[in-house]
Motif scaffolding. Structure first.
Motif, short mmCIF file in Angstrom:
data_model
loop_
_atom_site.label_atom_id
_atom_site.label_comp_id
_atom_site.label_asym_id
_atom_site.label_seq_id
_atom_site.Cartn_x
_atom_site.Cartn_y
_atom_site.Cartn_z
N TYR A 133 18.50 22.55 39.38
CA TYR A 133 18.17 21.50 39.80
C TYR A 133 18.73 20.33 38.99
O TYR A 133 19.25 19.13 39.79
N GLN A 134 18.86 20.36 37.94
CA GLN A 134 19.19 19.08 36.94
C GLN A 134 20.61 18.99 37.19
O GLN A 134 21.12 17.86 37.24
N SER A 135 21.28 20.14 37.16
CA SER A 135 22.85 19.95 37.26
C SER A 135 23.10 19.34 38.52
O SER A 135 23.96 18.71 38.50
N ALA A 136 22.43 19.84 39.54
CA ALA A 136 22.78 19.30 40.97
C ALA A 136 22.64 18.05 40.80
O ALA A 136 23.50 17.27 41.52
N GLN A 137 21.52 17.66 40.51
CA GLN A 137 21.28 16.12 40.66
C GLN A 137 22.33 15.29 39.77
O GLN A 137 22.67 14.24 40.29
N ASP A 138 22.71 15.80 38.78
CA ASP A 138 23.71 15.09 37.94
C ASP A 138 25.03 14.77 38.67
O ASP A 138 25.60 13.93 38.58
N ASP A 143 13.34 20.02 35.73
CA ASP A 143 14.20 20.39 36.78
C ASP A 143 14.99 21.55 36.60
O ASP A 143 15.60 22.24 37.47
N SER A 144 15.59 21.76 35.27
CA SER A 144 16.53 22.93 34.94
C SER A 144 15.81 24.23 35.03
O SER A 144 16.51 25.31 35.10
N THR A 192 18.95 15.61 49.95
CA THR A 192 17.58 16.37 49.58
C THR A 192 17.88 17.85 49.39
O THR A 192 18.54 18.52 49.94
N ALA A 193 17.37 18.39 48.17
CA ALA A 193 17.48 19.61 47.89
C ALA A 193 16.09 20.41 48.17
O ALA A 193 15.04 19.97 48.17
N THR A 194 16.62 21.63 48.64
CA THR A 194 15.27 22.79 48.81
C THR A 194 15.34 23.60 47.34
O THR A 194 16.42 24.16 47.22
#
Length: 134
Positions: free
Chosen positions: A72-77, A102-103, A125-127
């Motif tokens: 999730y952290q990498s996706a947000q970045d 998040d990682s 928005t991520a699931t």
């Protein structure tokens, strides 16, 4: 301009305790509006007429990057670098858990889908599921 004036105390009797000399400060006052007005330059005639004839710029469009399969952290970045805002994630298990680190969470889906074109600044928005979930 600030001018500092020092007043010197007159010599008095040696029997009396000497009092410290008073310090007087004089400051030149400027109003905020005067400071703003002096820092703003009037537009030139060519600039003013040029601005009046131009159409307003259209909102920039961005392609949504693929975040599925990433932590999730990498996706947000990745999404933020593309110009998107990240909305709070949804828990894929339905337990309404909140990702703290998040990682440790994996993106299982995203909305809008990867490859779609949206306005810059749109929300994504991520699931997610915890990497320890089955």
């Amino acid at each position: 301009m600030t001018a500092i004036m020092l007043a010197i105390a007159a010599c008095g009797d040696s029997d009396k305790a000497a009092e410290p000399a008073p310090l007087a400060t004089t400051m030149a006052a400027t109003t905020p509006s005067a400071a703003i007005a002096s820092s703003e330059a009037a537009p030139t005639k060519s600039t003013a007429s040029k601005d009046a004839t131009q159409a307003p710029p259209k909102a920039a469009k961005v392609e949504v990057p693929r975040g599925v399969g990433l932590d999730y952290q990498s996706a947000q970045d990745l999404w933020r670098a593309a110009g998107l805002h990240v909305a709070p994630a949804k828990d894929a298990t339905g337990a309404n858990r909140i990702p703290v680190i998040d990682s440790n969470w994996i993106v299982v889906s995203q909305d809008p889908k990867a490859g779609s074109t949206v306005a810059a600044g749109s929300f994504i928005t991520a699931t997610v599921k915890k990497d320890s979930d089955d």
